[in-house]
Design a protein around this motif. Structure first.
Motif, short mmCIF file in Angstrom:
data_model
loop_
_atom_site.label_atom_id
_atom_site.label_comp_id
_atom_site.label_asym_id
_atom_site.label_seq_id
_atom_site.Cartn_x
_atom_site.Cartn_y
_atom_site.Cartn_z
N ILE A 76 3.84 7.34 2.65
CA ILE A 76 3.86 6.24 3.61
C ILE A 76 3.60 4.97 2.84
O ILE A 76 2.64 4.88 2.08
CB ILE A 76 2.80 6.44 4.71
CG1 ILE A 76 3.10 7.72 5.48
CG2 ILE A 76 2.74 5.22 5.63
CD1 ILE A 76 2.05 8.09 6.49
N GLU A 108 3.42 0.64 2.92
CA GLU A 108 3.30 -0.60 3.69
C GLU A 108 3.99 -1.67 2.86
O GLU A 108 3.72 -1.83 1.66
CB GLU A 108 1.84 -0.96 3.90
CG GLU A 108 1.64 -2.23 4.69
CD GLU A 108 0.17 -2.57 4.85
OE1 GLU A 108 -0.11 -3.76 5.04
OE2 GLU A 108 -0.68 -1.67 4.77
N THR A 109 4.91 -2.38 3.51
CA THR A 109 5.71 -3.40 2.82
C THR A 109 5.83 -4.64 3.69
O THR A 109 5.61 -4.59 4.89
CB THR A 109 7.13 -2.88 2.52
OG1 THR A 109 7.81 -2.68 3.76
CG2 THR A 109 7.11 -1.58 1.73
N GLU A 128 0.85 -1.19 0.00
CA GLU A 128 0.00 0.00 0.00
C GLU A 128 0.89 1.23 0.00
O GLU A 128 1.99 1.22 0.54
CB GLU A 128 -0.90 0.04 1.24
CG GLU A 128 -1.95 -1.03 1.29
CD GLU A 128 -3.03 -0.87 0.23
OE1 GLU A 128 -3.30 0.26 -0.22
OE2 GLU A 128 -3.59 -1.90 -0.17
#
Length: 84
Positions: A50, A52-53, A37
């Motif tokens: 930002i 997300e991983t 994301e």
């Protein structure tokens, strides 16, 4: 990253990142390098991304791979006119 200090250009930056305008190849490319994301926030002319991983995500490797994807260079040039 900093955007040019022009309300019209900032509005254009937001528009280009909207669901309707963002290029599907760019979204697919981001996902293909492991980003789950991504959100971009704007405060004045400053942007904050930002992401997300997965826990084992390697930013340098992912960005190197992203840079090789077919539409990525074109997208970055398209967006560069709005950025400092």
């Amino acid at each position: 990253m900093e955007l040019k200090n022009d309300a019209v250009l900032i509005a254009e930056y937001i528009k280009r990142h909207s669901e309707e305008e963002a290029w599907p190849e760019i979204r697919a490319g981001i996902r293909s390098v492991g980003i789950l994301e991504m959100e971009i926030y704007i405060l004045g002319t400053n942007t904050v991304m930002i992401v997300e991983t997965p826990l084992d995500f390697d930013w340098d490797t992912a960005m190197a791979k992203l840079a090789t994807l077919p539409k990525q260079r074109e997208w970055e040039a398209y967006m560069a006119e709005l950025q400092n």
